[in-house]
Design a protein around this motif. Structure first.
Motif, mmCIF file in Angstrom:
data_model
loop_
_atom_site.group_PDB
_atom_site.id
_atom_site.type_symbol
_atom_site.label_atom_id
_atom_site.label_comp_id
_atom_site.label_asym_id
_atom_site.label_seq_id
_atom_site.Cartn_x
_atom_site.Cartn_y
_atom_site.Cartn_z
ATOM 1 N N GLY A 92 11.384 34.969 21.749
ATOM 2 C CA GLY A 92 10.039 34.407 21.769
ATOM 3 C C GLY A 92 10.099 32.904 21.884
ATOM 4 O O GLY A 92 11.153 32.293 21.741
ATOM 5 N N GLN A 93 8.982 32.312 22.101
ATOM 6 C CA GLN A 93 8.951 30.868 22.276
ATOM 7 C C GLN A 93 9.155 30.186 20.934
ATOM 8 O O GLN A 93 8.204 29.861 20.243
ATOM 9 C CB GLN A 93 7.596 30.477 22.851
ATOM 10 C CG GLN A 93 7.361 31.079 24.218
ATOM 11 C CD GLN A 93 7.011 29.995 25.198
ATOM 12 O OE1 GLN A 93 6.023 29.316 25.050
ATOM 13 N NE2 GLN A 93 7.834 29.822 26.212
ATOM 14 N N GLY A 94 10.402 29.976 20.590
ATOM 15 C CA GLY A 94 10.685 29.329 19.321
ATOM 16 C C GLY A 94 10.355 30.192 18.133
ATOM 17 O O GLY A 94 10.240 29.721 17.016
ATOM 18 N N MET A 105 -2.560 33.496 16.728
ATOM 19 C CA MET A 105 -1.727 34.680 16.493
ATOM 20 C C MET A 105 -0.258 34.318 16.587
ATOM 21 O O MET A 105 0.551 34.640 15.731
ATOM 22 C CB MET A 105 -2.082 35.737 17.552
ATOM 23 C CG MET A 105 -1.558 37.112 17.207
ATOM 24 S SD MET A 105 -2.128 37.618 15.575
ATOM 25 C CE MET A 105 -0.639 38.278 14.897
ATOM 26 N N MET A 106 0.026 33.570 17.675
ATOM 27 C CA MET A 106 1.394 33.113 17.858
ATOM 28 C C MET A 106 1.830 32.275 16.661
ATOM 29 O O MET A 106 2.927 32.425 16.123
ATOM 30 C CB MET A 106 1.450 32.258 19.140
ATOM 31 C CG MET A 106 2.837 31.762 19.484
ATOM 32 S SD MET A 106 3.948 33.156 19.756
ATOM 33 C CE MET A 106 5.507 32.324 19.725
ATOM 34 N N VAL A 120 5.383 33.524 9.901
ATOM 35 C CA VAL A 120 6.076 34.642 9.275
ATOM 36 C C VAL A 120 7.563 34.588 9.591
ATOM 37 O O VAL A 120 8.413 34.748 8.719
ATOM 38 C CB VAL A 120 5.469 35.989 9.734
ATOM 39 C CG1 VAL A 120 6.297 37.151 9.220
ATOM 40 C CG2 VAL A 120 4.034 36.103 9.252
ATOM 41 N N ALA A 121 7.872 34.327 10.859
ATOM 42 C CA ALA A 121 9.278 34.306 11.257
ATOM 43 C C ALA A 121 10.028 33.201 10.523
ATOM 44 O O ALA A 121 11.117 33.414 9.985
ATOM 45 C CB ALA A 121 9.390 34.113 12.761
ATOM 46 N N ALA A 122 9.419 32.007 10.462
ATOM 47 C CA ALA A 122 10.084 30.901 9.775
ATOM 48 C C ALA A 122 10.270 31.246 8.298
ATOM 49 O O ALA A 122 11.326 30.991 7.705
ATOM 50 C CB ALA A 122 9.258 29.628 9.916
ATOM 51 N N GLY A 123 9.232 31.862 7.718
ATOM 52 C CA GLY A 123 9.328 32.256 6.319
ATOM 53 C C GLY A 123 10.404 33.300 6.115
ATOM 54 O O GLY A 123 11.131 33.287 5.120
ATOM 55 N N LEU A 153 9.113 35.254 -1.317
ATOM 56 C CA LEU A 153 8.915 33.818 -1.501
ATOM 57 C C LEU A 153 8.842 33.099 -0.160
ATOM 58 O O LEU A 153 7.953 32.285 0.076
ATOM 59 C CB LEU A 153 10.055 33.235 -2.332
ATOM 60 C CG LEU A 153 9.931 33.444 -3.826
ATOM 61 C CD1 LEU A 153 11.189 32.962 -4.511
ATOM 62 C CD2 LEU A 153 8.733 32.675 -4.350
ATOM 63 N N GLY A 154 9.792 33.397 0.712
ATOM 64 C CA GLY A 154 9.863 32.683 1.981
ATOM 65 C C GLY A 154 8.596 32.872 2.797
ATOM 66 O O GLY A 154 7.963 31.908 3.235
#
Ligand SMILES: Nc1ncnc2c1ncn2[C@@H]1O[C@H](COP(=O)(O)OP(=O)(O)OP(=O)(O)O)[C@@H](O)[C@H]1O
Ligand SMILES: Nc1ncnc2c1ncn2[C@@H]1O[C@H](COP(=O)(O)OP(=O)(O)OP(=O)(O)O)[C@@H](O)[C@H]1O
Ligand SMILES: [Mg+2]
Ligand SMILES: [Mg+2]
Lengths: 341, 290, 239, 273, 371
Positions: free
Chosen positions: B131-133, B1-2, B8-11, B245-246
């Motif tokens: 959050g953790q990174g 999940m993390m 998603v966050a990186a995207g 896209l991301g």
């Protein structure tokens, strides 16, 4: 009487014949590196012609024709490495493959216009090398390393031709065949369909042209031509690899068309010479500035070529007016009362 | 999940960077109806200016301002010198100019700054992260800046005379001039603003992809795709396209198709969307009557 | 004519290399309406373009209100109060009708003023009010012609140049427009240079008239005198 | 000059059906968004007739043409042409049935010479024989020769011979309209749709146009549908007139009947002349 | 006629990415051009001067082919030397071997360049990927038996060969360690964040990071952002302190594992080393604008030495055959950049020029040898 001047470019035929004659003469004069280089110029010219057909005749701009060049190159590479076909027989088959795939790509793509089509085709040229590397096709494409093939040799035990000269000769012959076929197409009803849909799709529909179908066909024919060039390139160099067909190849072809202008056949030759020699010359001038110089020359060409074309067109018009009109007529004819009677 | 959240966050953050580039493309498209292939390279060069200023001892924000100003000037100059003489040339000539610019700017950057990779640190790094990174400080800053630029741009086109002039000039330069619009000035400003937005995009990208003359070659493709996917004349479309896209690319790559064909799949999906909606997701309709 | 608002002398004009006008002299009186007649391709459109300095290379002299304007930028000329309804309408196809009108007023200050004028245009062309939020490119040919005229009027020009305003308009609308033009001319002293194929209407409206043939002025004088001219009657009035 | 007028396929093909209408429009309706551009429009045109379509701006006249040439979809009603229902037919197939048109905004191939433009009208004349021309078979050469003569005749007819090699973009508006007319005729239509052919023409040129329309009707046997705002032309050349307002046909009949109709005067002509 | 050098000049050919995405690598060509200038100024080799014709290929295989043919057929070079790139060298490999032109010390590590059976005329200049990968496999096996290994690899010859060799070596030595996840990326990709997140999700003990410098930097950064703290291995081709680790952040690079056969440019460890000092004085005299911390300058210089040595041994017989013979019979040759104890050894059936490495760990300022 006036009909002839417009359509059957008498001068064009002469130039074409002269070019073929000159090229054949060169076949016997050069060998080694120069035969190779000359063959690459012919191949590039053919590839530029293919894209020029799409842009000049049907008005669609493609940033992805490098992919069709690569596809043709790989098609012939695979045919040869699997020993299905002899080198120069692989050329028409590769062209056919490209033509069919080009048509299929074109069918949905013709719905797109301007930047949207540009992106779709750009995507094609980006995705193509990745597909080649994919494990699924690796057995045939040789993956990242590509395929190394046996070099062509003179057949029938002929001794008075070098291998390079033979390769050059076959390249010229194939190129001439394709050029002629395209010329016939452009001069016939096919050309009418393309020109009309390029200049005014609605009007084209009104004169009975199925715009979508003919746009896709233009795409197919153009892809086939570029594919033929790619196939010839494989035969010539005996090597294909995914990284040879990058986006930059597509862009170079586009630049070639910008140089050649939308219709000029001779222009494709000039463009090929430019694309082929300019980087070498720039490198000689200055290694550090190669890129900057190359770009600058491209810019300069963009500004010079239209002026040249305009000048050419004007002198062509003048020539026509001289030969066509019985008496010098002021070009814009106004309907003066006297004339109407 | 993390992991999913991280993807998603990186995207999302990458998407913002694509979106910024896309915005600068939209800006130019709205002003001149061209898609500038050299936009990424111009952004790269501006970013190098910031780097050079930082190296020379300038504080980050001053350097960033300098880069943005430089981006504006470069855009304006390019319009003036390379594009204006071509205003009635065929599209192909313009494309060639862009390709030429791309080559020139890139090799000039290599010549001046070298071909190594440099780092330009993020001004938002000190914000810490969430959050953790999950979202780094830079990621938060990126999102914030993207939202601000989008808002500013939408307001510009909707509420200002200059914005209206720009749209008018792109559609019909002759009529615009007859209505009293100084078309050349408007175009120059349009390109300038696009160059400035590009510089912002470069500054946001630099801490992620690092600085080199080729830093934009990978990203620009996505910027281009984002602009077109969203509709090349729509600022919100650019953002939407960038985010799709991301995020989509990360999720597809991580969970569906594997990473090798990531770009290919993304492009195929985009092509499919375009075939159904030939003017992008939020693009204006083609207006054609006979 | 010393009270000329627009004074054109020895005007030559050319597209790239094709010369179209050679030595044209024309005056538009302050507060007057001047009609310009001529066959297809005579150069009427080119004359208007020369004054606005679009698309053509010009020589000679053009004065607006005594100030030389030849060679000035198109937008500068527009900002000096020269409105131009171009041939082919020049619609901003992707902009809405209302935005088209706003572009017309782009040189003006005063939001309220502009707003009021837009409403006035809607009153003049009710069709446009109905379509105010529609992309102008979707309108019918005649409706776009209305947009073009309204857009030029939004500039609040001193001199209005109309290139075939009746083009593609229904007879009823044509008559309305000509009435409006004549009213604005009377009430606000707007000077008008009118190119019109419908010579009957044009000569009716105008006080002065010129005939342009093959890039030269071949006849000029008051409308009344031209109406009586044999050549004009045969070629343009069909009598 | 004579040949083009007498060899039209139209005359022979259309003859047997002369008693039936060539074009029958029934209950035609079309909407754009919420707006009804056409609503329940019905009329018919007999072969070899000139039918005028008049009406205020935005009444739907051009839209009607667009329906006939299948550029727009029809939402309601039917169109029968020469006994065929046009609904299942694609826009590019209309020309092959024998409907040719000109456009309100002149739709020419701008970067081509006048000659090439007219030649494009002959596209159908090649009958899809692309391979014949690719391989230059005898058929291909015959097509070529035939089309060359046809183009020559049409250039002569539309008084375009002197500008045959000029790019149409460089031509004055009136000449461009003639090119468009010649291109439409090159298609050998049975029905010719003319959208405001007289707009922007002066008196003299209008007379010429009038003559042409009559010749097209009388000597080529082509039926003409004519959108015009110049009532003088409509009155003199039309056999029948249909009046549209807000997408409905509010009147139809002979030009005289229509011009006297108070509805038409109110909606379209305005005032009393 | 190939390779017949005019008396007094030895012509060598080379293709380099002076333009295009890999321009940074052209440092090799730049330093080598200057190196041979120095050699010539010092009297050449056995009285002959060396002409190194180094042409731009834009990192495009097709262009490399064209340039190589030009070098061989127009310039008549007697051998190709240290051309850059896997795909580029692969493109001309068949051609050069057919033509019997030595393709020496190519700057690429694929196994296909150390394959005397199929390509007798080709020798690699770098340690092959498989040799290097095997070294790491051994290390993992020793240091973390039973480790879970996550791999990030570039999706091309480099990455794939490397990954395969690593796996095979683990199998060969019967190690308990295994590759639990491998994520590829394309060189054209803008970022590799997503791949790193996926790999971090496995929580592996070892992260084998088979990337080129740009992505190595990104990976170091991204890993440091995450809670994941694996043993992080990076390859020889991107273990440069100045151009990679410093950019990624020295603190973030602390603890990286890598290996090398060569001394590290700019590292005080070699401040008194003769070979190293020779390079420094060469740089100062002949390449003053060159960067003394740039590893490629040191490596390129060292390869120049190797070539010089081969040519020297040819004596007066500058022919392709002789050059090949000398190049494939080198025994225990030390080079200025090679770490003392590591030497060049070739034989007609083993073309791997360098087979030994030193494993090392980055301590925050410099690489230190692992015990
Ligand atoms: N853009 C252009 N390029 C070249 N020639 C042009 C251009 N526009 C017009 N011309 C030529 O200039 C001449 C004058 O054209 P102009 O449009 O001024 O005539 P006009 O009197 O307005 O005619 P019309 O009644 O058709 O509007 C014509 O012969 C035309 O062919
Ligand atoms: N594609 C379209 N999208 C939206 N509205 C349309 C479209 N085509 C036509 N219309 C609308 O339909 C109405 C009829 O237009 P049409 O062009 O048929 O008028 P017309 O009778 O030809 O007028 P005119 O005499 O001015 O040319 C207009 O109000 C127009 O705005
Ligand atoms: Mg005109
Ligand atoms: Mg209409």
């Amino acid at each position: 009487m006036t009909a002839l001047v417009d359509r059957v470019p008498g001068r064009g035929t002469t130039v074409a014949l002269a070019a073929i004659g000159l090229a054949l003469l060169l076949v016997f004069l050069v060998h080694g590196y120069w035969a190779f280089k000359l063959a690459t110029v012919v191949i590039l010219a053919l590839a530029v012609r293919g894209l020029q057909l799409l842009i000049g005749s049907s008005g669609q701009i493609s940033l992805g024709h490098g992919a069709f060049f690569g596809l043709g190159a790989y098609a012939s590479g695979v045919f040869m490495s699997q020993a299905w076909l002899t080198p120069y027989l692989s050329v028409p088959v590769a062209a056919l493959v490209c033509g069919v795939l080009g048509f299929l790509f074109g069918l949905p793509a013709v719905r797109l216009a301007g930047p949207y089509l540009a992106l779709a085709t750009f995507a094609l040229s980006l995705a193509f090398p990745q597909l080649l590397k994919h494990p699924l096709f690796e057995d045939w494409t040789g993956g990242v390393s590509g395929l190394s093939l046996d070099p062509v040799t003179v057949p029938f035990g002929i001794t008075w031709l070098h291998d390079d000269q033979w390769a050059l000769l076959m390249t010229i012959v194939w190129a001439a065949i394709v050029y002629t076929a395209l010329h016939r197409l452009v001069c016939g009803p096919t050309g009418l369909a393309w020109i009309s849909l390029r200049d005014h799709p609605t009007a084209a529909t009104a004169v009975g042209v199925d715009v979508r179908r003919w746009k896709a066909i233009a795409f197919g024919v153009s892809a086939a031509t570029v594919g033929a060039a790619g196939a010839l390139n494989t035969v010539l160099t005996g090597f294909v690899s995914p990284d040879s067909f990058t986006v930059f190849l597509s862009l170079s072809l586009l630049v070639g068309v910008a140089i050649s202008g939308p219709t000029s056949i001779l222009g494709t030759g000039v463009a090929a010479v430019f694309l082929s020699f300019a980087p070498d010359v720039m490198e000689k001038v200055s290694r550090e500035l190669t890129g900057v110089l190359y770009g600058a020359v491209m810019l300069a060409i963009v500004f010079v070529v239209p002026a040249l074309n305009q000048w050419r067109r004007r002198s062509a018009l003048k020539r026509r007016a001289d030969t066509a009109a019985p008496a010098p007529v002021p070009v814009p004819v106004a309907a003066t009362p006297e004339q109407a009677r | 999940m993390m992991e999913f959240a991280q993807q998603v966050a990186a995207g999302f953050v990458n998407g913002c960077i694509y979106a910024m580039l896309a915005l600068s493309l939209v800006m130019i498209y709205r002003a001149t109806h061209h898609v500038n292939f050299a936009q990424g390279e111009m952004a790269m060069f501006s970013t190098f200016i910031a780097w050079a200023l930082v190296e020379a001892g300038a504080p980050y924000w001053a350097a960033a301002a300098g880069a943005i100003a430089f981006g504006f000037a470069m855009g304006a100059v390019v319009e003036r010198v390379a594009l204006r003489p071509l205003h009635d040339s065929p599209a192909l000539a313009v494309v060639t100019v862009f390709v030429a610019l791309m080559i020139i700017v890139q090799s000039a950057a290599g010549l001046i700054f070298g071909h190594e990779t440099y780092s330009l640190d993020s001004p938002f790094a000190s914000w810490g992260g969430v959050g953790q990174g999950l979202l780094s400080g830079h990621a938060l800053g990126t999102v914030l800046v993207t939202v601000l630029v989008l808002a500013a741009m939408s307001a510009f086109f909707r509420y200002t005379k200059l914005g209206l002039s720009m749209r008018a000039a792109a559609i019909n330069p002759v009529s615009s001039a007859l209505s009293g619009i100084n078309v050349s000035r408007v175009l120059m400003i349009g390109w300038g603003v696009a160059g400035a937005i590009g510089a912002v995009a470069g500054l946001l990208a630099a801490p992620v992809v690092f600085l080199s003359p080729h830093m934009m070659s990978g990203i620009m493709i996505y910027g281009f795709a984002a602009a077109v996917l969203g509709g090349v004349d729509s600022p919100p479309g650019a953002i939407l396209g960038g985010l799709i896209l991301g995020i989509g690319e990360n999720l597809l790559g991580a969970y569906v198709t594997g990473n090798e064909l990531k770009l290919t799949i993304a492009l195929v999906v985009m092509f499919a969307i375009l075939v159904v909606r030939p003017r992008g997701l939020l693009g204006g309709k083609a207006i054609q009557r006979v | 004519m010393s009270d000329a608002l627009l004074k054109v002398r020895q005007l030559g004009a050319a597209y790239r290399s094709t010369a179209v006008l050679g030595g044209v002299d024309i005056d538009v009186r302050r507060g007057g309406i001047t009609a310009l007649l001529g066959a297809n391709g005579a150069g009427k459109t080119t004359l208007l373009r020369s004054i606005s300095n679009v698309l053509v290379k010009t020589s000679g002299s053009i004065e607006l209100d005594g100030k030389p304007i030849r060679g000035l930028a198109t937008d500068t000329i527009a900002a000096m109060g020269v409105g131009h309804v171009p041939d082919g309408r020049g619609t901003f196809t992707q902009l809405t009708v209302e935005e088209n009108l706003l572009v017309g007023a782009i040189t003006r200050r005063g939001k309220a003023d502009v707003r009021a004028d837009i409403e006035a245009m809607y009153a003049l062309f009710p069709k446009l009010a109905e379509y105010r939020a529609k992309p102008a490119g979707l309108l019918s040919g005649g409706e776009q012609q209305m947009v073009a005229i309204a857009r030029a009027l939004m500039l609040k020009p001193r001199l209005l140049m109309l290139d075939e305003p009746s083009f593609g308009l229904a007879p009823k609308i044509v008559r309305q427009i000509f009435e409006v033009l004549s009213r604005i001319n009377r009430e606000q002293g707007l000077s008008i240079l009118l190119v019109e194929q419908n010579a009957h209407l044009a000569l009716e409206l105008a006080q002065d008239a010129y005939v342009l043939e093959m890039g030269r002025i071949t006849l000029n004088g008051s409308s009344a005198s031209l109406k009586a001219d044999e050549r004009v009657r045969a070629a343009y009035l069909g009598i | 000059m004579g040949a083009v007028l007498d060899t039209g396929a139209a005359v022979t093909d259309a003859a047997p059906r002369a008693s039936e209408p060539l074009l029958r429009v029934e209950g035609l309706g079309i909407r754009f968004g919420g707006v009804c551009a056409l609503q329940d429009v019905s009329f018919s045109v007999m072969p070899g007739m000139v039918c005028g379509i008049i009406g205020p701006n935005g009444a739907g006249k051009t839209t009607l043409f667009n329906c006939l040439s299948r550029i727009n979809d029809l939402h309601e009603g039917r169109i029968h042409f020469n006994g065929r229902d046009l609904r299942g037919i694609g826009a590019h197939q209309v020309a092959a049935l024998g409907i040719a048109r000109t456009f309100q905004n002149v739709a020419l191939f701008d970067r081509q010479s006048v000659r090439k433009n007219v030649e494009t009208g002959c596209y159908l004349g090649f009958g899809g024989r692309h391979f014949a021309s690719l391989f230059m078979t005898r058929q291909g050469r015959r097509d070529r020769a035939e089309i060359d003569t046809r183009v020559d005749e049409l250039l002569e007819f539309a008084r375009l011979r002197d500008v045959a090699h000029v790019l149409v973009a460089d031509l004055p508006f009136g000449v461009r309209k003639r090119v468009e007319l010649a291109r439409a005729l090159a298609m050998r239509p049975r029905l010719l749709l003319l959208d405001e052919p007289a707009a922007g023409l002066n008196h003299e040129e209008m007379e010429e146009l009038l003559g042409w329309i009559r010749q097209i009707r009388d000597r080529m046997g082509v039926a003409v549908l004519l959108i015009e705002h110049h009532m003088s032309l409509v009155m003199r050349v039309c056999d029948q007139v249909v009046v549209l307002e807000f997408g409905r046909d509010i009147a139809s009949g002979t030009p005289q009947e229509v011009a006297a109709n108070p509805e038409v005067i109110r909606a379209y002509l305005g005032g009393d002349e | 006629q190939t390779g017949a050098a005019p008396r007094g000049v030895i012509k060598l050919g080379q293709t380099m990415p002076y333009s295009g995405p890999a321009s940074a690598l052209s440092a090799i060509g730049k330093v080598q051009t200057r190196y041979f200038k120095m050699v010539n100024e010092a009297g050449g080799i056995n009285g002959r001067s060396v002409e190194l014709i180094s042409l731009d290929d834009g990192y495009n295989p097709a262009k490399a082919m064209e340039q190589t043919r030009s070098l061989v057929e127009r310039e008549g070079v007697v051998a190709m030397f240290a051309s850059m790139g896997t795909a580029q060298n692969a493109a001309v490999q068949r051609y050069l071997n057919t033509r019997k032109v030595p393709q020496l010390f190519v700057y690429a590590g694929s196994d296909r360049f150390a394959d005397p059976k199929y390509y007798p005329w080709t020798l690699p200049g770098l340690p092959t990927f498989s040799t290097e990968a095997a070294a790491y496999a051994d290390h993992v096996h020793r240091a973390k038996p039973g480790a879970k290994v996550a791999v990030l690899y570039q999706n091309d010859d480099f990455g794939k060969e490397y990954l395969n060799a690593f796996r095979e070596r683990l199998k060969e030595i019967g190690s308990q360690a295994e590759v639990v996840a491998a994520a590829g990326y394309e060189v054209t990709a803008p970022t590799i964040d997503s791949q790193i997140i996926t790999l971090a999700g496995t929580n592996a003990d070892v992260f084998l990071n088979i990337t080129t410098p740009k992505f190595t930097i990104q990976a170091i950064r991204k890993v440091s952002d995450l809670p994941w703290k694996p043993m992080h291995i990076i390859p020889i081709t991107s273990n440069f302190v100045a151009t990679v680790l410093r950019v990624a952040g020295l603190d973030k690079s602390t603890g990286l594992i890598s290996s090398t056969p060569s001394k590290s440019a700019g590292d005080p460890e070699w401040a008194k080393d003769d070979g190293y000092l020779g390079w420094v004085s060469f740089m100062k005299k002949h390449y003053p604008e060159g960067d003394l911390t740039e590893q490629l300058n040191l490596v390129g210089y060292s390869m120049g030495h190797l070539m010089t040595e081969v040519l020297k041994r040819c004596g007066d017989e500058i022919t392709p055959q002789r050059i090949l013979k000398e190049a494939t019979t080198i025994k225990g040759l030390a080079l200025p950049a090679l770490i003392p104890g590591i030497t060049v050894n070739t034989s007609p059936d083993d073309y791997r020029v360098v087979r030994q490495f030193r494993l090392q760990r980055f301590d925050g300022t410099r690489w230190v040898p692992l015990a």
